[in-house]
Design a protein around this motif. Structure first.
Motif, PDB file in Angstrom:
ATOM      1  N   HIS A 140     -41.944  22.383 -19.239  1.00 20.15           N
ATOM      2  CA  HIS A 140     -41.398  23.497 -18.472  1.00 20.15           C
ATOM      3  C   HIS A 140     -41.848  23.397 -17.024  1.00 20.15           C
ATOM      4  O   HIS A 140     -41.066  23.572 -16.087  1.00 20.15           O
ATOM      5  CB  HIS A 140     -41.878  24.823 -19.066  1.00 20.15           C
ATOM      6  CG  HIS A 140     -41.473  26.024 -18.272  1.00 20.15           C
ATOM      7  ND1 HIS A 140     -42.240  26.516 -17.226  1.00 20.15           N
ATOM      8  CD2 HIS A 140     -40.389  26.827 -18.357  1.00 20.15           C
ATOM      9  CE1 HIS A 140     -41.638  27.578 -16.701  1.00 20.15           C
ATOM     10  NE2 HIS A 140     -40.513  27.780 -17.362  1.00 20.15           N
ATOM     11  N   GLY A 141     -43.122  23.114 -16.807  1.00 16.23           N
ATOM     12  CA  GLY A 141     -43.698  22.980 -15.480  1.00 16.23           C
ATOM     13  C   GLY A 141     -45.137  22.533 -15.618  1.00 16.23           C
ATOM     14  O   GLY A 141     -45.573  22.142 -16.703  1.00 16.23           O
ATOM     15  N   HIS A 142     -45.893  22.597 -14.534  1.00 17.45           N
ATOM     16  CA  HIS A 142     -47.280  22.151 -14.615  1.00 17.45           C
ATOM     17  C   HIS A 142     -48.140  22.852 -13.573  1.00 17.45           C
ATOM     18  O   HIS A 142     -47.659  23.286 -12.519  1.00 17.45           O
ATOM     19  CB  HIS A 142     -47.389  20.635 -14.439  1.00 17.45           C
ATOM     20  CG  HIS A 142     -46.618  20.095 -13.280  1.00 17.45           C
ATOM     21  ND1 HIS A 142     -45.318  19.643 -13.392  1.00 17.45           N
ATOM     22  CD2 HIS A 142     -46.959  19.921 -11.974  1.00 17.45           C
ATOM     23  CE1 HIS A 142     -44.883  19.234 -12.219  1.00 17.45           C
ATOM     24  NE2 HIS A 142     -45.862  19.388 -11.333  1.00 17.45           N
ATOM     25  N   PHE A 143     -49.410  22.973 -13.893  1.00 16.92           N
ATOM     26  CA  PHE A 143     -50.422  23.458 -12.969  1.00 16.92           C
ATOM     27  C   PHE A 143     -50.982  22.274 -12.185  1.00 16.92           C
ATOM     28  O   PHE A 143     -51.361  21.268 -12.785  1.00 16.92           O
ATOM     29  CB  PHE A 143     -51.582  24.112 -13.725  1.00 16.92           C
ATOM     30  CG  PHE A 143     -51.247  25.406 -14.405  1.00 16.92           C
ATOM     31  CD1 PHE A 143     -51.462  26.618 -13.762  1.00 16.92           C
ATOM     32  CD2 PHE A 143     -50.741  25.415 -15.697  1.00 16.92           C
ATOM     33  CE1 PHE A 143     -51.176  27.816 -14.400  1.00 16.92           C
ATOM     34  CE2 PHE A 143     -50.452  26.604 -16.339  1.00 16.92           C
ATOM     35  CZ  PHE A 143     -50.660  27.810 -15.688  1.00 16.92           C
ATOM     36  N   HIS A 144     -51.058  22.387 -10.882  1.00 17.26           N
ATOM     37  CA  HIS A 144     -51.818  21.448 -10.058  1.00 17.26           C
ATOM     38  C   HIS A 144     -53.165  22.109  -9.752  1.00 17.26           C
ATOM     39  O   HIS A 144     -53.205  23.225  -9.208  1.00 17.26           O
ATOM     40  CB  HIS A 144     -51.095  21.122  -8.752  1.00 17.26           C
ATOM     41  CG  HIS A 144     -49.994  20.124  -8.896  1.00 17.26           C
ATOM     42  ND1 HIS A 144     -50.230  18.798  -9.202  1.00 17.26           N
ATOM     43  CD2 HIS A 144     -48.641  20.251  -8.772  1.00 17.26           C
ATOM     44  CE1 HIS A 144     -49.072  18.139  -9.261  1.00 17.26           C
ATOM     45  NE2 HIS A 144     -48.092  19.002  -9.007  1.00 17.26           N
ATOM     46  N   MET A 159     -47.112  21.943 -19.157  1.00 18.00           N
ATOM     47  CA  MET A 159     -46.892  23.063 -20.082  1.00 18.00           C
ATOM     48  C   MET A 159     -45.504  22.944 -20.705  1.00 18.00           C
ATOM     49  O   MET A 159     -44.550  22.512 -20.052  1.00 18.00           O
ATOM     50  CB  MET A 159     -46.993  24.389 -19.329  1.00 18.00           C
ATOM     51  CG  MET A 159     -48.269  24.554 -18.521  1.00 18.00           C
ATOM     52  SD  MET A 159     -49.772  24.597 -19.522  1.00 18.00           S
ATOM     53  CE  MET A 159     -49.612  26.232 -20.282  1.00 18.00           C
ATOM     54  N   ASP A 160     -45.395  23.358 -21.963  1.00 20.04           N
ATOM     55  CA  ASP A 160     -44.086  23.338 -22.610  1.00 20.04           C
ATOM     56  C   ASP A 160     -43.374  24.670 -22.422  1.00 20.04           C
ATOM     57  O   ASP A 160     -43.870  25.581 -21.735  1.00 20.04           O
ATOM     58  CB  ASP A 160     -44.207  22.941 -24.089  1.00 20.04           C
ATOM     59  CG  ASP A 160     -44.912  23.993 -24.942  1.00 20.04           C
ATOM     60  OD1 ASP A 160     -45.108  25.148 -24.492  1.00 20.04           O
ATOM     61  OD2 ASP A 160     -45.264  23.659 -26.104  1.00 20.04           O
ATOM     62  N   ALA A 161     -42.194  24.804 -23.012  1.00 25.17           N
ATOM     63  CA  ALA A 161     -41.372  26.000 -22.825  1.00 25.17           C
ATOM     64  C   ALA A 161     -41.979  27.235 -23.462  1.00 25.17           C
ATOM     65  O   ALA A 161     -41.548  28.357 -23.177  1.00 25.17           O
ATOM     66  CB  ALA A 161     -39.973  25.758 -23.395  1.00 25.17           C
ATOM     67  N   TRP A 162     -42.990  27.064 -24.316  1.00 27.11           N
ATOM     68  CA  TRP A 162     -43.654  28.179 -24.981  1.00 27.11           C
ATOM     69  C   TRP A 162     -44.974  28.534 -24.302  1.00 27.11           C
ATOM     70  O   TRP A 162     -45.755  29.319 -24.818  1.00 27.11           O
ATOM     71  CB  TRP A 162     -43.882  27.859 -26.457  1.00 27.11           C
ATOM     72  CG  TRP A 162     -42.608  27.713 -27.213  1.00 27.11           C
ATOM     73  CD1 TRP A 162     -41.911  28.698 -27.876  1.00 27.11           C
ATOM     74  CD2 TRP A 162     -41.841  26.518 -27.387  1.00 27.11           C
ATOM     75  NE1 TRP A 162     -40.764  28.195 -28.428  1.00 27.11           N
ATOM     76  CE2 TRP A 162     -40.688  26.849 -28.148  1.00 27.11           C
ATOM     77  CE3 TRP A 162     -41.996  25.199 -26.962  1.00 27.11           C
ATOM     78  CZ2 TRP A 162     -39.727  25.900 -28.499  1.00 27.11           C
ATOM     79  CZ3 TRP A 162     -41.042  24.256 -27.304  1.00 27.11           C
ATOM     80  CH2 TRP A 162     -39.933  24.619 -28.058  1.00 27.11           C
ATOM     81  N   GLY A 163     -45.244  27.934 -23.142  1.00 24.04           N
ATOM     82  CA  GLY A 163     -46.468  28.240 -22.412  1.00 24.04           C
ATOM     83  C   GLY A 163     -47.709  27.629 -23.009  1.00 24.04           C
ATOM     84  O   GLY A 163     -48.812  28.142 -22.817  1.00 24.04           O
ATOM     85  N   GLU A 164     -47.548  26.491 -23.707  1.00 22.08           N
ATOM     86  CA  GLU A 164     -48.683  25.791 -24.312  1.00 22.08           C
ATOM     87  C   GLU A 164     -48.944  24.491 -23.550  1.00 22.08           C
ATOM     88  O   GLU A 164     -48.005  23.803 -23.135  1.00 22.08           O
ATOM     89  CB  GLU A 164     -48.384  25.451 -25.774  1.00 22.08           C
ATOM     90  CG  GLU A 164     -48.114  26.651 -26.653  1.00 22.08           C
ATOM     91  CD  GLU A 164     -49.374  27.197 -27.301  1.00 22.08           C
ATOM     92  OE1 GLU A 164     -50.416  26.516 -27.219  1.00 22.08           O
ATOM     93  OE2 GLU A 164     -49.306  28.292 -27.878  1.00 22.08           O
TER      94      GLU A 164
END
Length: 232
Positions: free
Chosen positions: A93-97, A122-127
């Motif tokens: 889904h996205g990522h933290f830098h 992170m995946d679409a479920w926030g994991e």
């Protein structure tokens, strides 16, 4: 189900870390951090939330490449910093830098420019599903070698509640819990960059052909169990 992300490497494969060389005190600290990260996910899940949704709450339209939250999350006392964004696809889904800014020796009370520690996919479920390192141009960071970067990772801590107390606690805990992964990835990053430089490629750090340097999939519940088993 978590997506399976591709691994990236230029010259060599990346192996998952072993725990054989870590002292018991470090293992215990990592295990407690993994439990803390799981707790942050659990308390959000109980009320129908997840880490990404919690972070994006009230942040307006979610647009690719935009930093969330606006202005990043930054703890001036510790020099720790992160933001979330999306642009890669590839099953995430996205990522933290995640960054750290060390104090400037010649300017008491001032902080240096940030150094990128790691990105958390992170995946679409926030994991969380993966960790990866990037080339310098990706984040515009101050590049430091593996030893100095890992020392900054050990000092990472977010000690305030904006924009979300559980998300800030989770990011801090992930850096501690997955420190052996950071060791593998950051040391691999330096070796890969050295290979590129030795091959004659000019200005490697600014070369847009090299973005992600290395990546490993992760499972937070699985890692917590592995740490617990090692402590036993």
């Amino acid at each position: 189900m978590s997506a399976v992300l591709p691994s990236y490497c230029i010259a060599e494969a990346i192996c998952e870390p072993t725990l054989a060389d870590h002292a018991e005190a470090d293992l215990r600290r990592m295990h407690e951090a993994a439990q803390e990260a799981l707790k942050c996910q659990r308390v959000l899940k109980k009320v129908g939330l997840n880490l990404v949704g919690e972070l994006l709450k009230g942040q307006g339209e979610f647009l690719e490449f935009n930093h969330f939250p606006d202005g990043d999350v930054y703890d001036r006392d510790t020099g720790s910093q992160y933001y979330y964004h999306a642009h890669r696809g590839s099953g995430e889904h996205g990522h933290f830098h995640v960054f750290h800014r060390p104090p400037e020796d010649n300017r008491p009370g001032e902080l240096a420019d940030p150094t990128h520690l790691v990105a958390i996919s992170m995946d679409a479920w926030g994991e969380p599903i993966g960790l990866f390192t990037t080339n310098r141009w990706v984040t515009g960071e101050t590049w430091r070698n593996a030893a100095d970067t890992l020392a900054l990772a050990r000092a990472f801590e977010l000690d305030h509640a904006w924009p979300s107390w559980p998300v800030n606690r989770w990011v801090s805990a992930m850096i501690v819990a997955f420190y052996p992964y950071l060791e593998v990835l950051i040391e691999h990053r330096d070796r890969e960059i050295a290979v590129l430089e030795q091959s004659g490629i000019q200005d490697v750090h600014e070369n847009r052909a090299f973005e992600v340097i290395g990546q490993l999939p992760i499972s937070l519940p699985g890692w917590e169990k592995r740490l617990a088993a090692r402590l036993k």
